[in-house]
Design an enzyme around this catalytic site. Structure first.
Site, PDB file in Angstrom:
ATOM      1  N   ASN A   8      47.237 -94.035  45.675  1.00  0.00           N
ATOM      2  CA  ASN A   8      47.533 -93.952  44.247  1.00  0.00           C
ATOM      3  C   ASN A   8      48.313 -92.678  43.944  1.00  0.00           C
ATOM      4  OD1 ASN A   8      45.752 -96.226  43.725  1.00  0.00           O
ATOM      5  ND2 ASN A   8      44.043 -94.801  43.931  1.00  0.00           N
TER       6      ASN A   8
ATOM      7  N   HIS B 286      43.084 -78.489  33.988  1.00  0.00           N
ATOM      8  CA  HIS B 286      41.755 -78.183  33.457  1.00  0.00           C
ATOM      9  C   HIS B 286      41.061 -79.460  32.974  1.00  0.00           C
ATOM     10  CE1 HIS B 286      42.593 -73.859  33.736  1.00  0.00           C
ATOM     11  NE2 HIS B 286      43.841 -74.272  33.541  1.00  0.00           N
TER      12      HIS B 286
ATOM     13  N   ASP C  50      38.871 -72.405  36.472  1.00  0.00           N
ATOM     14  CA  ASP C  50      39.782 -71.583  35.673  1.00  0.00           C
ATOM     15  C   ASP C  50      40.161 -70.346  36.475  1.00  0.00           C
ATOM     16  OD1 ASP C  50      39.410 -73.342  33.578  1.00  0.00           O
ATOM     17  OD2 ASP C  50      38.147 -71.990  32.396  1.00  0.00           O
TER      18      ASP C  50
ATOM     19  N   HIS D 296      44.922 -68.352  33.707  1.00  0.00           N
ATOM     20  CA  HIS D 296      44.703 -69.345  32.648  1.00  0.00           C
ATOM     21  C   HIS D 296      44.673 -68.697  31.272  1.00  0.00           C
ATOM     22  CE1 HIS D 296      43.041 -72.634  30.382  1.00  0.00           C
ATOM     23  NE2 HIS D 296      41.813 -72.142  30.332  1.00  0.00           N
TER      24      HIS D 296
END
Length: 263
Positions: A66, A73, A79, A83
């Site tokens: 796929n 996020h 994080d 960020h």
């Protein structure tokens, strides 16, 4: 060599089941709850999409695969310091530049599930953490700290998971003072079972969104939408939280895994 024996013993414990690998991640797919932001503040992360390339057919007779459309996020995620604006200047603050030695570390699990069930706006304070340390032991330098709320029980219901009304989202999280306290102790990062590392009402705190603001200012990491923290001890487990090595990445969905001694 002693170091080789340690790894050999670890391998044997993993194979025998003496160490259990606990999956601390939720499922990543089209129904995974995603953060919703006020349109005047920011764009939302696009909905996760999974598109089939082939599945043993004319487009690929011997294989199935796929392609994905997913925000950094989304779901159970990491994080990185870059960020947030306070961490933007760290050269090692991206997912492809951070030191991976920091990603595997002891984890402290602070159980706030009872308080969160009674009050979705519950805030973890320094007094709560100090009381936890008095019972379970000091939080050490280079360790993870995660807040158990059992919020993952809502993971199949986005409305309940976000728990928002006209006054905004209502989910538990830390006070600014707690993040300052933990950063001062030298933690590698902080994690929660909610949509983000901050409480739902954190925008009104000082500073706003203190987990993001203060963690990333100190070059520390955040983990959100964790799962199955009820299967971890307060102390004694090892958490592995590794983001994809995205070039210039600010974060990444992860498969967070905890090593827990059994028996």
């Amino acid at each position: 060599m002693a170091s080789v024996k340690v790894l050999d013993d670890l391998a044997k414990m993993l194979i025998s089941g003496g160490i259990e690998v606990v999956d601390c991640s939720g499922v990543l797919g089209p129904d995974t709850p995603l953060l919703k932001l006020p349109p005047e503040l920011a764009k939302d992360t696009p909905k996760i999409e999974v598109h089939k390339i082939s599945e043993y057919d004319k487009d690929g007779p011997l294989w199935a695969w796929n392609w994905l459309k997913v925000g950094e996020h989304s779901g159970t995620h990491f994080d990185a310091p870059h960020h947030w604006i306070t961490g933007r200047d760290y050269q090692d603050g991206f997912t492809d530049t951070l030191p991976v030695q920091r990603l595997v570390a002891p984890v402290n699990v602070i159980d706030c599930s009872k308080e969160a069930a009674e009050n979705p706006d519950f805030l973890l304070t320094v007094d709560h953490v100090k009381a936890w340390e008095a019972e379970h032991g000091e939080i050490g330098n280079g360790e993870w700290v995660v807040m158990r709320t059992d919020w993952d029980r809502f993971a199949n219901d986005e409305a309940a998971f976000l728990n928002a009304d006209s006054t905004g989202p209502h989910t538990p999280g830390p006070t600014a003072e707690v993040i300052e306290y933990l950063v001062g102790k030298g933690i590698v990062g902080w994690g929660t079972q909610c949509i983000g590392t901050d409480a739902g009402q954190a925008g009104a705190m000082h500073p706003p969104f203190p987990a993001h603001n203060l963690l990333h200012k100190a070059n520390r990491f955040g983990l959100a939408s964790l799962a199955n923290l009820d299967r971890l001890p307060a102390k004694g487990a090892i958490l592995i939280a590794a983001p994809l090595k995205i070039e210039g990445g600010t974060g990444s969905p992860i498969r967070a895994l905890a090593l827990v001694a059994r028996g």
